[in-house]
Design a protein around this motif. Structure first.
Motif, PDB file in Angstrom:
ATOM      1  N   ILE A 181       0.839  -1.202   0.000  1.00  0.00           N
ATOM      2  CA  ILE A 181       0.000   0.000   0.000  1.00  0.00           C
ATOM      3  C   ILE A 181       0.873   1.250   0.000  1.00  0.00           C
ATOM      4  N   GLY A 182       1.949   1.239   0.784  1.00  0.00           N
ATOM      5  CA  GLY A 182       2.855   2.378   0.821  1.00  0.00           C
ATOM      6  C   GLY A 182       3.489   2.638  -0.534  1.00  0.00           C
ATOM      7  N   TRP A 183       3.907   1.564  -1.207  1.00  0.00           N
ATOM      8  CA  TRP A 183       4.489   1.717  -2.540  1.00  0.00           C
ATOM      9  C   TRP A 183       3.446   2.277  -3.522  1.00  0.00           C
ATOM     10  N   ALA A 184       2.253   1.696  -3.481  1.00  0.00           N
ATOM     11  CA  ALA A 184       1.183   2.137  -4.382  1.00  0.00           C
ATOM     12  C   ALA A 184       0.805   3.593  -4.132  1.00  0.00           C
ATOM     13  N   ALA A 185       0.895   4.038  -2.879  1.00  0.00           N
ATOM     14  CA  ALA A 185       0.558   5.424  -2.561  1.00  0.00           C
ATOM     15  C   ALA A 185       1.476   6.399  -3.284  1.00  0.00           C
ATOM     16  N   VAL A 186       2.744   6.020  -3.436  1.00  0.00           N
ATOM     17  CA  VAL A 186       3.722   6.902  -4.076  1.00  0.00           C
ATOM     18  C   VAL A 186       3.705   6.752  -5.592  1.00  0.00           C
ATOM     19  N   GLN A 187       3.694   5.503  -6.061  1.00  0.00           N
ATOM     20  CA  GLN A 187       3.856   5.250  -7.490  1.00  0.00           C
ATOM     21  C   GLN A 187       2.540   5.082  -8.250  1.00  0.00           C
ATOM     22  N   GLY A 188       1.479   4.726  -7.538  1.00  0.00           N
ATOM     23  CA  GLY A 188       0.213   4.457  -8.221  1.00  0.00           C
ATOM     24  C   GLY A 188       0.194   3.111  -8.909  1.00  0.00           C
ATOM     25  N   THR A 189       1.271   2.336  -8.733  1.00  0.00           N
ATOM     26  CA  THR A 189       1.381   0.985  -9.290  1.00  0.00           C
ATOM     27  C   THR A 189       2.040   0.099  -8.237  1.00  0.00           C
ATOM     28  N   VAL A 190       2.189  -1.178  -8.563  1.00  0.00           N
ATOM     29  CA  VAL A 190       2.913  -2.109  -7.692  1.00  0.00           C
ATOM     30  C   VAL A 190       4.016  -2.753  -8.521  1.00  0.00           C
ATOM     31  N   GLU A 191       5.277  -2.555  -8.117  1.00  0.00           N
ATOM     32  CA  GLU A 191       6.422  -3.072  -8.855  1.00  0.00           C
ATOM     33  C   GLU A 191       7.198  -4.070  -8.005  1.00  0.00           C
ATOM     34  N   TRP A 192       8.236  -4.670  -8.600  1.00  0.00           N
ATOM     35  CA  TRP A 192       8.912  -5.798  -7.963  1.00  0.00           C
ATOM     36  C   TRP A 192       9.475  -5.505  -6.574  1.00  0.00           C
ATOM     37  N   PRO A 193      10.030  -4.315  -6.272  1.00  0.00           N
ATOM     38  CA  PRO A 193      10.520  -4.101  -4.904  1.00  0.00           C
ATOM     39  C   PRO A 193       9.411  -4.214  -3.854  1.00  0.00           C
ATOM     40  N   ALA A 194       8.185  -3.834  -4.231  1.00  0.00           N
ATOM     41  CA  ALA A 194       7.062  -3.961  -3.295  1.00  0.00           C
ATOM     42  C   ALA A 194       6.800  -5.428  -2.973  1.00  0.00           C
ATOM     43  N   PHE A 195       6.906  -6.291  -3.977  1.00  0.00           N
ATOM     44  CA  PHE A 195       6.696  -7.719  -3.746  1.00  0.00           C
ATOM     45  C   PHE A 195       7.827  -8.318  -2.912  1.00  0.00           C
ATOM     46  N   VAL A 196       9.041  -7.798  -3.094  1.00  0.00           N
ATOM     47  CA  VAL A 196      10.157  -8.286  -2.278  1.00  0.00           C
ATOM     48  C   VAL A 196       9.948  -7.894  -0.816  1.00  0.00           C
ATOM     49  N   MET A 197       9.561  -6.636  -0.576  1.00  0.00           N
ATOM     50  CA  MET A 197       9.268  -6.209   0.798  1.00  0.00           C
ATOM     51  C   MET A 197       8.132  -7.039   1.387  1.00  0.00           C
ATOM     52  N   PHE A 198       7.129  -7.332   0.581  1.00  0.00           N
ATOM     53  CA  PHE A 198       6.039  -8.216   1.008  1.00  0.00           C
ATOM     54  C   PHE A 198       6.619  -9.547   1.475  1.00  0.00           C
ATOM     55  N   GLY A 199       7.547 -10.094   0.699  1.00  0.00           N
ATOM     56  CA  GLY A 199       8.142 -11.379   1.045  1.00  0.00           C
ATOM     57  C   GLY A 199       8.957 -11.331   2.323  1.00  0.00           C
ATOM     58  N   VAL A 200       9.643 -10.224   2.563  1.00  0.00           N
ATOM     59  CA  VAL A 200      10.420 -10.094   3.796  1.00  0.00           C
ATOM     60  C   VAL A 200       9.515 -10.282   5.008  1.00  0.00           C
ATOM     61  N   ILE A 201       8.393  -9.577   5.018  1.00  0.00           N
ATOM     62  CA  ILE A 201       7.473  -9.671   6.156  1.00  0.00           C
ATOM     63  C   ILE A 201       6.765 -11.026   6.165  1.00  0.00           C
ATOM     64  N   PHE A 202       6.492 -11.576   4.981  1.00  0.00           N
ATOM     65  CA  PHE A 202       5.841 -12.882   4.885  1.00  0.00           C
ATOM     66  C   PHE A 202       6.689 -13.956   5.580  1.00  0.00           C
ATOM     67  N   PHE A 203       8.002 -13.947   5.330  1.00  0.00           N
ATOM     68  CA  PHE A 203       8.870 -14.958   5.939  1.00  0.00           C
ATOM     69  C   PHE A 203       9.265 -14.595   7.367  1.00  0.00           C
ATOM     70  N   TRP A 204       9.131 -13.324   7.732  1.00  0.00           N
ATOM     71  CA  TRP A 204       9.386 -12.897   9.106  1.00  0.00           C
ATOM     72  C   TRP A 204       8.263 -13.314  10.046  1.00  0.00           C
ATOM     73  N   THR A 205       7.037 -13.369   9.547  1.00  0.00           N
ATOM     74  CA  THR A 205       5.869 -13.607  10.400  1.00  0.00           C
ATOM     75  C   THR A 205       5.909 -14.947  11.132  1.00  0.00           C
ATOM     76  N   PRO A 206       6.219 -16.077  10.479  1.00  0.00           N
ATOM     77  CA  PRO A 206       6.232 -17.348  11.227  1.00  0.00           C
ATOM     78  C   PRO A 206       7.224 -17.380  12.396  1.00  0.00           C
ATOM     79  N   PRO A 207       8.498 -17.019  12.222  1.00  0.00           N
ATOM     80  CA  PRO A 207       9.381 -17.026  13.400  1.00  0.00           C
ATOM     81  C   PRO A 207       8.894 -16.096  14.503  1.00  0.00           C
ATOM     82  N   HIS A 208       8.398 -14.941  14.122  1.00  0.00           N
ATOM     83  CA  HIS A 208       7.889 -13.970  15.088  1.00  0.00           C
ATOM     84  C   HIS A 208       6.708 -14.545  15.871  1.00  0.00           C
ATOM     85  N   THR A 209       5.743 -15.109  15.155  1.00  0.00           N
ATOM     86  CA  THR A 209       4.516 -15.593  15.798  1.00  0.00           C
ATOM     87  C   THR A 209       4.735 -16.916  16.517  1.00  0.00           C
ATOM     88  N   TRP A 210       5.517 -17.807  15.948  1.00  0.00           N
ATOM     89  CA  TRP A 210       5.747 -19.106  16.590  1.00  0.00           C
ATOM     90  C   TRP A 210       6.551 -18.961  17.883  1.00  0.00           C
TER      91      TRP A 210
END
Length: 326
Positions: A181-210
């Protein structure tokens, strides 16, 4: 997130009124309690962490300091969206919260907010988030925010949470959306760095929550929530934490082509620091000695903050990007 217990010595009448979820008498004090109870429904401490990732994503999107007004509007809309999802989650999970020591002080459990009031509050916040993002940011950001709320409620809370130990793996995708959402707010689109940042938090969530679930395993078991520490051995959980931690650290380095040496250095050093503690937890569990999973839980918050703050500083300074290796 929690409210202070009511003081002893109140009249039976006041206690009875309190149990019905109606506002207590007492003028301004009663109003403050009501406002605090509704604010607690939104789980502000959870929102803080989400916003920490949104701002750096906006910095990276433009490789500069974004407009303060745009940042403010995005944070307001994002806060409302996250608060909406959290409030609606409290409504759905009130039965679980009642039997878990960690959540027994939430407003719906303590009847400091009526169930209908919490439902309306969550829905109004969701609608308001869409309106704010649509009018002050852009349509894409507004649509992504609503999609995140719907995913969190229908996919995670209603679909996955009570049915599979993979609940936080796939359901955690909702918590990854603020960077998109933050990326889209600035660019009005969604590009590959946004998906990489998504992945960082995606893989961070299990160790954090478990790590948290290891500490409160009995709570989740009593509530019938099949978190991984409930259905698997501590050795298996610790091994999964290590695996996801390695993937997470490696994933942060995928942002190197869109950043400079500054971010890459901090990401590598912070990753090594976190991996050390993930492996130490695993080693402790294997030896069968007392473990402190909450130490890793708290370090996971620090780790994510370091990585995304480095991302923001790197983008604000505007150092030359490393670029793609081809």
């Amino acid at each position: 997130m929690s409210l202070v217990h009511a003081a002893h010595g109140r009249s039976d009448h006041t206690s009875a009124v309190h149990r019905t979820g109606e506002p207590q008498p007492g003028g301004r004090r009663g109003v403050r309690r009501t406002v605090a109870a509704y604010a607690a429904l939104a789980k502000p401490r959870v929102i803080e962490l989400l916003l920490v990732t949104t701002i750096p994503a906006m910095f990276l999107a433009g490789r500069e300091i974004p407009s303060p007004w745009l940042v403010f509007a995005t944070l307001v809309g994002g806060t409302m969206a996250a608060g909406s999802a959290n409030a609606l989650n409290c409504v759905i999970d009130a039965d679980i919260d009642k039997v878990m020591n960690r959540t027994r002080r939430r407003p719906l459990v303590r009847d400091s907010v009526p169930r209908r009031g919490a439902l309306v509050f969550g829905l109004v916040l969701g609608a308001a988030s869409f309106a704010v993002l649509l009018l002050a940011v852009n349509l894409l950001a507004a649509v992504l925010a609503v999609a995140t709320i719907l995913f969190y409620i229908f996919v995670y809370t209603l679909g996955l949470k009570r049915r599979t130990p993979q609940n936080v793996v796939w359901g955690g995708a909702a918590g990854c959306m603020p960077v998109v959402i933050g990326w889209a707010a600035v660019q009005g689109t969604v590009e590959w760095p946004a998906f990489v940042m998504f992945g960082v938090i995606f893989f961070w969530t299990p160790p954090h929550t478990w790590a948290l679930a290891m500490k409160y395993r009995e709570d989740y078991e009593r509530a019938g929530v099949p978190m991984l520490p409930v259905v698997a051995t501590p050795q298996h959980v610790a091994r999964q934490i290590v695996i996801y931690s390695w993937v997470m650290v490696g994933w942060t380095l995928l942002l190197a082509p869109a950043t400079s040496w500054l971010y890459a250095t901090f990401a590598a050093l912070a990753g090594a620091w976190f991996l050390f503690y993930a492996h130490r937890l695993h080693a402790t569990v294997r030896r069968g000695v007392a473990t402190k999973p909450m130490a890793l839980f708290h370090r996971s918050n620090t780790y994510l903050m370091i990585v995304f703050c480095a991302l923001a500083v790197d983008s604000a300074i505007g150092l030359p990007v490393l670029g793609l290796p081809f």
